[in-house]
Design a protein around this motif. Structure first.
Motif, PDB file in Angstrom:
ATOM      1  N   ASN A 168       3.174  10.286  -6.933  1.00 48.00           N
ATOM      2  CA  ASN A 168       4.145  10.890  -7.874  1.00 48.00           C
ATOM      3  C   ASN A 168       3.724  10.871  -9.130  1.00 48.00           C
ATOM      4  O   ASN A 168       3.895  11.896 -10.117  1.00 48.00           O
ATOM      5  CB  ASN A 168       4.975   9.659  -7.781  1.00 48.00           C
ATOM      6  N   SER A 169       2.793   9.842  -9.763  1.00 51.06           N
ATOM      7  CA  SER A 169       2.145   9.955 -11.112  1.00 51.06           C
ATOM      8  C   SER A 169       1.188  11.115 -11.349  1.00 51.06           C
ATOM      9  O   SER A 169       1.154  11.550 -12.639  1.00 51.06           O
ATOM     10  CB  SER A 169       1.620   8.787 -11.376  1.00 51.06           C
ATOM     11  N   PHE A 186       6.470   6.626   3.464  1.00 45.79           N
ATOM     12  CA  PHE A 186       6.778   6.697   2.318  1.00 45.79           C
ATOM     13  C   PHE A 186       6.070   7.825   1.485  1.00 45.79           C
ATOM     14  O   PHE A 186       6.440   8.535   0.507  1.00 45.79           O
ATOM     15  CB  PHE A 186       5.962   5.362   1.562  1.00 45.79           C
ATOM     16  N   LEU A 216       2.603   5.908  -2.767  1.00 45.02           N
ATOM     17  CA  LEU A 216       3.820   6.846  -3.191  1.00 45.02           C
ATOM     18  C   LEU A 216       3.853   6.894  -4.468  1.00 45.02           C
ATOM     19  O   LEU A 216       3.922   8.166  -5.406  1.00 45.02           O
ATOM     20  CB  LEU A 216       5.159   6.312  -2.547  1.00 45.02           C
ATOM     21  N   ILE A 217       3.747   6.105  -5.463  1.00 44.17           N
ATOM     22  CA  ILE A 217       3.620   5.914  -6.925  1.00 44.17           C
ATOM     23  C   ILE A 217       2.412   6.796  -7.329  1.00 44.17           C
ATOM     24  O   ILE A 217       2.564   7.656  -8.182  1.00 44.17           O
ATOM     25  CB  ILE A 217       3.779   4.473  -7.621  1.00 44.17           C
ATOM     26  N   PHE A 218       1.509   6.614  -6.753  1.00 41.71           N
ATOM     27  CA  PHE A 218       0.095   7.260  -7.145  1.00 41.71           C
ATOM     28  C   PHE A 218       0.277   8.840  -7.377  1.00 41.71           C
ATOM     29  O   PHE A 218      -0.012   9.496  -8.036  1.00 41.71           O
ATOM     30  CB  PHE A 218      -1.163   6.677  -6.371  1.00 41.71           C
ATOM     31  N   VAL A 239       3.985   1.727  -0.963  1.00 39.10           N
ATOM     32  CA  VAL A 239       4.645   1.778  -2.391  1.00 39.10           C
ATOM     33  C   VAL A 239       3.633   2.302  -3.420  1.00 39.10           C
ATOM     34  O   VAL A 239       3.962   3.349  -4.121  1.00 39.10           O
ATOM     35  CB  VAL A 239       5.254   0.437  -3.028  1.00 39.10           C
ATOM     36  N   ALA A 240       2.266   1.824  -3.325  1.00 44.89           N
ATOM     37  CA  ALA A 240       1.391   2.192  -4.063  1.00 44.89           C
ATOM     38  C   ALA A 240       1.050   3.429  -4.172  1.00 44.89           C
ATOM     39  O   ALA A 240       0.924   4.298  -5.206  1.00 44.89           O
ATOM     40  CB  ALA A 240       0.142   1.304  -4.185  1.00 44.89           C
ATOM     41  N   THR A 294       0.892  -1.275   0.166  1.00 44.07           N
ATOM     42  CA  THR A 294      -0.054   0.000  -0.025  1.00 44.07           C
ATOM     43  C   THR A 294       0.773   1.323  -0.105  1.00 44.07           C
ATOM     44  O   THR A 294       0.649   2.240  -0.917  1.00 44.07           O
ATOM     45  CB  THR A 294      -0.875   0.043   1.155  1.00 44.07           C
ATOM     46  N   ARG A 306       4.457  15.546  -2.053  1.00 44.80           N
ATOM     47  CA  ARG A 306       4.353  14.783  -0.707  1.00 44.80           C
ATOM     48  C   ARG A 306       4.515  15.723   0.366  1.00 44.80           C
ATOM     49  O   ARG A 306       5.179  16.816   0.320  1.00 44.80           O
ATOM     50  CB  ARG A 306       5.268  13.529  -0.810  1.00 44.80           C
TER      51      ARG A 306
END
Lengths: 362, 309, 269
Positions: C131-132, C216, C127-129, C124-125, C122, C137
């Motif tokens: 970021n994308s 994260f 963070l990636i979300f 990682v996901a 969760t 943050r």
């Protein structure tokens, strides 16, 4: 068809859950100021019918009228009908007074007005001293009376009672039967009472509708239903009875001559829909039978006593008819002076008045 | 009872059926956007090309999965041979999580059983006692564990003072420390489901077995254990799954040698050294493993329920 | 019962194991609490009882950092718990009182998703979300992430509670002329209150305790108590950390105890 003077008219009401039909085409009229009972075993549709009148179940087909006004599309909070729930459903977070005043407040009465009226209702059910308590602090019987007071407080046109006595113990239940009947007379409100207990229904009701498998079996006064059951189900469900298979030999003047296994012959009441040659059932209540040494002028069937069973108020004698079925004869203990008790093994005749023996349609 | 069949056909109440879409909308929106969408985005990222200072370049690539499974030699031009580095880390994680689960079961089962056989009134208090530590910050618990287990820590001091050992036992930075940490983290998850199933167990079955000449231990093994098996399996899953992806216990108690999946993933996103697609790929592999375990478990529970009902 | 010689339920050795279990669970917490009162600069030697490290938390060189972190932690926890409890209450009403519907299983899966997905995944996901979609943050990303993963924790006690409330109460209310909305606010909501309070408290603790996801999505410069503590612990366990830990521990235990007694007070009986 609906009449203004009838409290409730149910017209061709059908209830289906998917493929399952819970009620098939029920029509009945409940009179104003009547104690009316829906009686039947669990799953017969009686509670469904009650909940349809209350507004908790949709009506799949048909219509319901309240004093001539069609109500089946109104939500429950728009129907001037109140319910006493099986488990009472007293609001646990409110005091007794708040519970009883709830319906009045929802109908727009002021808080003080609602409380005054709630106080009166609690007086009526003799619970004034518990007004400030919470439901959990009351006994089952007291909760029951609060539920009654709460449902009666907004002066509904019809009061629905869903097995309200089933959670009480036997003694209390018997006392409440009387109280409920009194309350109905005092308030003049139509009561519709749902129960599976035939004794309850017989003792309290003006009229009873016996239901089974989503269909109405018979509607009538208590006495009529007990003494003149229409069919097998009603005869078997209400009270105890001897059900014997018979074939009809001859019909004259409303009397049917039948014979049963073992060559026994007897005359019964004719019932519509039974013709000569048909094989049907005959019902005779055990208390309408008596035993004798010799045949009497009434209908007499010869047999052998198998056993006597003591059941408190009566003695039940089991008799094997010669080459025929078994019958139960009930002798009241108060009658013992006049009537002889036969020992097991003794020969005896089972006697009955011919109107006590009723033919039934299946 | 009479009302059961007649009062609407099912226990599923529908008082607010017409409002349900609006009632569920906030949950759908928040969980859909901030949990489900991110997981899908992570799947996408695992097929992208890495950017050297963290982040990604939007170019499709199998590189992350290739790096995970394939060893292509020093210059990266050889045919794919199995790369053991990461598989070993996963394998070690499974092993560690398994050991922690076993430890939890050995301690947790008797505890759960003991609690479930207390008088009904005091059971909630026991359950409460078991669950309190779970609600204490996991980080604080792990730090406390580390403090406790240090060479100069209270445990070693205690053991030396009793004369059981002469010199401190090294526990921190061993596999065992990690297992102990995981055990400590998730023990209530083992105790609670077992407790629930033992509490539901009908002890007259044990009495019947005893009546038929079974000894207590035979009764436990042949009658009680099969009856409470679903609870035991649930407990094992609930400990094993979070242990598999845990980060704090291996990081704080295990040290560099006892790397687990969690640390491997975390490293890919730290500072500028990371490889985001690789981290995303490792996360996907972990997630897939966990979902497969949960799926098997759900199937089994459904089967067990059918058998019981 | 106790005097019976043969008790089918009792097994020798189970009591000691239970005792051992409790010792393992509580010993580390107890030890940290005791050592937080140590008057020594070193964590190894015991030099008598003092509150100096508690004072140090509020006035020492690291106090500013901890004050900000504590502020962040508590404000995030309160907002996240409030929002997620509200969302969970509405969702539970639809799930438990909404009849049968096609999306019910899917909705339940979605609600329990944060419990099934490993926390690190969760994290990682998320963070990636962020970021994308180019979201910077910081405080806000932490808050949003916390709201999302706190929902199932709030949902569990609330739905359990609602399942325990018979629908005849609402039916009785409507029978007595209450509208659906009135039946909800006057009957269902008050009866659900213990569940809602439990749900809020669990969500609050989960948010307050979270380290991995926060770590994260926090971004540079924004710290919560767990991330601040983790940063300090990486350089070795210091006595002031034990004082903070003990205080946080006390907060958790108080909250859980409240939750326990609230859930025990069953107002439907």
């Amino acid at each position: 068809m609906p009449e203004k003077s009838n409290a409730i008219d149910v017209v061709d009401a059908v209830k289906r859950y998917g493929d399952f039909t819970a009620l098939q085409q029920i029509s009945l009229s409940i009179f104003d100021n009547e104690f009316f009972t829906l009686l039947g075993p669990s799953g017969c549709g009686k509670t469904t019918l009650l909940r349809m009148i209350a507004g908790f179940e949709d009506v799949t087909e048909g219509a319901i009228f309240l004093f001539g006004e069609e109500i089946e599309n109104l939500p429950p909070n728009k129907r001037p009908v109140n319910t006493v729930f099986q488990n009472y459903a007293l609001f646990p977070h409110m005091t007794i007074t708040e519970n009883v005043a709830f319906g009045l407040e929802m109908r727009g009465k002021s808080k003080s007005e609602a409380r005054t009226r709630a106080g009166e209702m609690l007086e009526l059910v003799q619970l004034s001293q518990f007004a400030a308590r919470k439901p959990s602090q009351l006994s089952g019987g007291q909760q029951q009376r609060v539920a009654l007071a709460r449902a009666l407080a907004p002066q509904p046109k019809v009061l629905l009672l869903d097995e309200p006595l089933s959670a009480l113990d036997l003694k209390l239940r018997q006392a409440m039967r009387f109280e409920l009947k009194e309350l109905q007379r005092e308030t003049g409100i139509t009561f519709i009472f749902v129960t599976h207990d035939q004794e309850e229904a017989l003792t309290m009701s003006d009229r009873i509708a016996v239901m089974s498998a989503g269909e109405m079996q018979q509607l009538g006064e208590a006495k009529e239903i007990y003494e003149r059951p229409h069919n097998m189900f009603v005869a078997d469900f209400i009270g105890e009875t001897n059900l014997l298979e018979v074939s009809v030999d001859q019909i004259t003047n409303g009397r049917a001559v039948c014979h049963l296994g073992g060559g026994h012959e007897l005359t019964c009441n004719e019932v519509q829909g039974v013709g000569v040659g048909s094989k049907v059932h005959m019902s005779v209540r055990p208390e309408r039978l008596f035993l004798s040494d010799e045949p009497t002028e009434t209908e007499s069937l010869k047999g052998t006593v198998r056993d006597n069973i003591f059941v408190g108020t009566d003695i039940q004698t089991i008799v094997d008819l010669s080459d025929g079925p078994q019958m139960i004869v009930r002798t009241s203990n108060s009658d013992r002076g006049n009537k002889r008790i036969f020992d097991p093994g003794a020969q005896a005749y089972v006697n009955m008045e011919s109107e006590a023996a009723r033919l039934l349609v299946d | 009872m009479a009302a059961g069949a007649a009062s609407g056909g099912s226990a599923q109440s529908d008082t607010y059926a017409e409002a349900r879409t609006w009632l569920l909308l906030p949950a759908w929106a928040v969980l859909g956007i901030f949990i489900l969408a991110p997981v899908l985005m992570m799947l996408v990222y695992s097929f992208l090309t890495k950017e050297f200072r963290g982040g990604v370049i939007w170019e499709f690539s199998f590189a992350a999965y290739d790096q995970f499974f394939c060893n292509r030699g020093l210059f990266g031009d050889e045919p794919c041979a199995i790369e053991w580095t990461f598989i070993n880390i996963f394998w070690r994680s499974i092993w560690q999580a398994g050991a922690a689960t076993l430890l939890s079961l050995v301690i947790g089962f008797p505890t759960a059983y003991f609690i479930a056989t207390r008088p009904e009134k005091v059971r909630p208090i026991w359950v409460f006692l078991i669950t309190i530590p779970y609600w204490v910050n996991l980080l604080i618990r792990t730090v406390s564990m580390k403090f406790m287990l240090r060479d100069q820590g209270p445990l070693n001091d205690f053991l030396i003072s009793t004369g059981l050992i002469d010199s401190p036992i090294h526990i921190v930075n061993t596999n065992f420390a990690v297992q102990l940490g995981l055990f400590y983290s998730y023990l209530p998850f083992m105790v609670l489901p077992i407790y629930a199933s033992v509490e539901r167990y009908n002890f007259s079955l044990s009495e019947a077995a005893a009546d038929l000449y079974a000894s207590k231990w035979v009764t436990l093994r042949r009658v009680l254990l099969p009856a409470v098996k679903p609870g035991v399996i649930a407990g094992c899953i609930l400990v094993f799954v979070p242990s598999l992806g845990s980060f704090l216990a291996p990081d704080l108690l295990g040290g560099a040698k006892n790397f687990m999946i969690g640390s491997l993933i975390e490293e890919q996103f730290k500072g500028n050294a990371g490889n985001w697609p690789f981290g995303a790929a490792a996360s996907m592999i972990l997630l897939t493993m966990v979902l497969i375990i949960l799926l098997i478990f759900a199937r089994q529970q459904a089967k067990a329920e059918k058998g019981a009902g | 019962m106790a005097s019976r010689k043969y008790d089918i339920k009792s097994f020798p050795g189970f009591l000691p194991i239970t005792a051992l279990c409790l010792v393992i669970l509580y010993a580390p917490l107890l030890v940290v609490t005791v050592y937080s009162l140590n008057d020594s600069n070193s964590i190894t030697n015991w030099e008598g009882v003092s509150f100096r490290w508690y004072v140090d938390v509020f006035t020492g060189p690291e106090s500013d950092k901890f004050k900000i972190a504590a502020w962040n932690s508590f404000t995030i926890a309160i907002v996240a718990a409030t929002v997620s409890t509200t969302i969970a209450t509405l969702a539970a009403t639809a799930m438990i009182r909404g009849g049968r519907f096609r999306l019910r299983t899917v909705s339940f899966g979605l609600i329990s998703l944060p419990l099934m997905v490993p926390e690190i995944v969760t994290a990682v996901a998320t963070l990636i979300f962020f970021n994308s979609i180019g979201f910077t943050r910081g405080y806000l990303t932490i808050l949003v992430a916390h709201i999302a993963f706190c929902i199932p924790f709030a949902y569990m006690p609330i739905s359990a509670r609602m399942q325990g409330i018979e629908d005849s109460y609402e039916q009785a209310a409507m029978d007595l002329y209450a509208s659906k909305r009135q039946a909800f606010t006057k009957i269902l909501l008050p009866l659900m209150l213990p569940g809602i309070i439990s749900g809020f408290i669990l969500a609050f603790i989960i948010s307050l305790d979270d380290f991995i996801i926060t770590n994260f999505v926090k971004g540079a410069g924004v710290e919560t108590l767990p991330t601040a503590i983790f940063g300090s612990v990486k350089q070795g366990i210091k006595p002031n950390i034990m004082a903070i830990s003990t205080m946080l521990l006390a907060v958790s235990i108080v909250m859980v105890t409240i939750s326990y007694f609230v859930s025990k007070s069953d107002n439907t009986k």
